[in-house]
Design a protein around this motif. Structure first.
Motif, PDB file in Angstrom:
ATOM      1  N   ARG A 181      -1.764  14.154  -7.864  1.00  0.00           N
ATOM      2  CA  ARG A 181      -2.300  13.566  -6.631  1.00  0.00           C
ATOM      3  C   ARG A 181      -1.582  12.267  -6.313  1.00  0.00           C
ATOM      4  NH1 ARG A 181      -4.800  17.304  -4.259  1.00  0.00           N
ATOM      5  NH2 ARG A 181      -6.896  17.828  -4.840  1.00  0.00           N
ATOM      6  N   GLN A 182      -1.430  12.028  -5.025  1.00  0.00           N
ATOM      7  CA  GLN A 182      -0.898  10.769  -4.512  1.00  0.00           C
ATOM      8  C   GLN A 182      -1.899  10.220  -3.514  1.00  0.00           C
ATOM      9  OE1 GLN A 182       1.773   9.274  -5.717  1.00  0.00           O
ATOM     10  NE2 GLN A 182       2.134  11.021  -7.071  1.00  0.00           N
ATOM     11  N   PRO A 183      -1.918   8.909  -3.297  1.00  0.00           N
ATOM     12  CA  PRO A 183      -2.828   8.361  -2.283  1.00  0.00           C
ATOM     13  C   PRO A 183      -2.469   8.902  -0.893  1.00  0.00           C
ATOM     14  CG  PRO A 183      -1.910   6.614  -3.650  1.00  0.00           C
ATOM     15  CD  PRO A 183      -1.176   7.873  -3.994  1.00  0.00           C
ATOM     16  N   LEU A 184      -3.466   8.939  -0.018  1.00  0.00           N
ATOM     17  CA  LEU A 184      -3.202   9.356   1.354  1.00  0.00           C
ATOM     18  C   LEU A 184      -2.211   8.401   1.988  1.00  0.00           C
ATOM     19  CD1 LEU A 184      -6.794  10.238   2.622  1.00  0.00           C
ATOM     20  CD2 LEU A 184      -4.949  11.814   2.027  1.00  0.00           C
ATOM     21  N   LYS A 185      -1.481   8.884   2.963  1.00  0.00           N
ATOM     22  CA  LYS A 185      -0.489   8.064   3.647  1.00  0.00           C
ATOM     23  C   LYS A 185      -1.172   6.839   4.270  1.00  0.00           C
ATOM     24  CE  LYS A 185       3.346   8.451   6.817  1.00  0.00           C
ATOM     25  NZ  LYS A 185       4.139   9.348   7.631  1.00  0.00           N
ATOM     26  N   GLY A 186      -0.650   5.678   3.957  1.00  0.00           N
ATOM     27  CA  GLY A 186      -1.192   4.438   4.495  1.00  0.00           C
ATOM     28  C   GLY A 186      -2.399   3.892   3.749  1.00  0.00           C
ATOM     29  N   ALA A 187      -2.829   4.561   2.677  1.00  0.00           N
ATOM     30  CA  ALA A 187      -4.000   4.100   1.925  1.00  0.00           C
ATOM     31  C   ALA A 187      -3.625   2.930   1.018  1.00  0.00           C
ATOM     32  CB  ALA A 187      -4.583   5.234   1.097  1.00  0.00           C
ATOM     33  N   GLN A 188      -4.534   1.996   0.893  1.00  0.00           N
ATOM     34  CA  GLN A 188      -4.358   0.830   0.026  1.00  0.00           C
ATOM     35  C   GLN A 188      -5.397   0.887  -1.090  1.00  0.00           C
ATOM     36  OE1 GLN A 188      -1.987  -1.578   0.401  1.00  0.00           O
ATOM     37  NE2 GLN A 188      -1.174  -0.444   2.153  1.00  0.00           N
ATOM     38  N   SER A 189      -4.977   0.603  -2.306  1.00  0.00           N
ATOM     39  CA  SER A 189      -5.916   0.569  -3.431  1.00  0.00           C
ATOM     40  C   SER A 189      -6.763  -0.688  -3.344  1.00  0.00           C
ATOM     41  CB  SER A 189      -5.159   0.598  -4.753  1.00  0.00           C
ATOM     42  OG  SER A 189      -6.062   0.447  -5.823  1.00  0.00           O
ATOM     43  N   LEU A 190      -8.069  -0.520  -3.492  1.00  0.00           N
ATOM     44  CA  LEU A 190      -8.991  -1.659  -3.518  1.00  0.00           C
ATOM     45  C   LEU A 190      -9.317  -2.059  -4.948  1.00  0.00           C
ATOM     46  CD1 LEU A 190     -11.486  -0.481  -0.754  1.00  0.00           C
ATOM     47  CD2 LEU A 190      -9.559  -2.061  -0.509  1.00  0.00           C
ATOM     48  N   GLY A 191      -8.786  -1.322  -5.910  1.00  0.00           N
ATOM     49  CA  GLY A 191      -9.056  -1.601  -7.322  1.00  0.00           C
ATOM     50  C   GLY A 191      -9.688  -0.412  -8.007  1.00  0.00           C
ATOM     51  N   LYS A 192     -10.074  -0.630  -9.226  1.00  0.00           N
ATOM     52  CA  LYS A 192     -10.674   0.432 -10.031  1.00  0.00           C
ATOM     53  C   LYS A 192     -12.007   0.880  -9.435  1.00  0.00           C
ATOM     54  CE  LYS A 192      -7.667  -0.100 -13.434  1.00  0.00           C
ATOM     55  NZ  LYS A 192      -6.558   0.794 -13.506  1.00  0.00           N
ATOM     56  N   ALA A 193     -12.300   2.172  -9.593  1.00  0.00           N
ATOM     57  CA  ALA A 193     -13.610   2.691  -9.187  1.00  0.00           C
ATOM     58  C   ALA A 193     -14.664   2.124 -10.130  1.00  0.00           C
ATOM     59  CB  ALA A 193     -13.609   4.210  -9.242  1.00  0.00           C
TER      60      ALA A 193
END
Length: 184
Positions: free
Chosen positions: A11-23
């Motif tokens: 899996r890769q993040p959706l296009k343009g998605a930014q990580s907000l940190g750990k779940a």
């Protein structure tokens, strides 16, 4: 314990998605584990045979119970997943040999350890989701027995393919093509 990459789980993040940190490690979730078919080669041969018969004419049906018995999940595979779940503190919520699925419940932290993933929160233009980067990992005892792990990610998988019309853009034409009981 060696880890094996689950084929097709990358899996890769959706296009343009930014990580907000750990779940949130305490967040509870349910994950479905899909097991292999029992006698998969026999099932492939049966499907080929049914296709040939379908093209040439009617075929005999197989009862749902018989199909589940022949091609559902192997009870030994189910026991392996249950043992794996127990060793990682996960709870078995539901199991279905006919559907070849086992639903496990636990926390993000437990699933991270169990499947060798790192769940994160992502934000993108359409909203936010819990997701991961990379593949799911399986221990030796589940390698080749598990075909999929679903639910770690909660990103939207489908989108609607319909459009609503603007209110003033519709012209209704009433026609009656029906009959009353006395006319019939």
């Amino acid at each position: 314990m060696a880890n094996h990459v689950l084929k097709g789980s990358e899996r890769q993040p959706l296009k343009g998605a930014q990580s907000l940190g750990k779940a949130d490690p305490a967040e509870r979730l349910e994950v479905t584990v899909l097991l292999r078919h029992r006698a998969a080669h026999v099932l492939r041969d049966r499907v080929k045979q049914l296709h040939r018969v379908f093209v040439s004419g009617p075929s005999e049906n197989i009862k749902r119970e018989d199909f589940a018995q022949q091609f559902g999940a192997d009870p030994a595979d189910i026991q392996e997943v249950k043992k794996f779940a127990s060793s990682h503190g996960l709870t078995v919520v539901q199991e279905s040999p006919a559907r070849r699925s086992i639903v496990l419940a636990g926390t993000v932290a437990q699933f991270n350890r169990a499947f060798g993933v790192d769940l994160e929160r992502f934000e993108h233009e359409g909203g936010s989701y819990r997701g991961r980067t990379g593949p799911v990992h399986l221990p030796d005892e589940l390698h080749g027995k598990v075909e999929g792990v679903f639910g770690l990610d909660d990103r939207q998988q489908a989108r609607p393919h319909f459009r609503s019309r603007l209110q003033g853009n519709v012209r209704w034409r009433a026609t009656s093509n029906s009959f009353t009981p006395t006319k019939v």
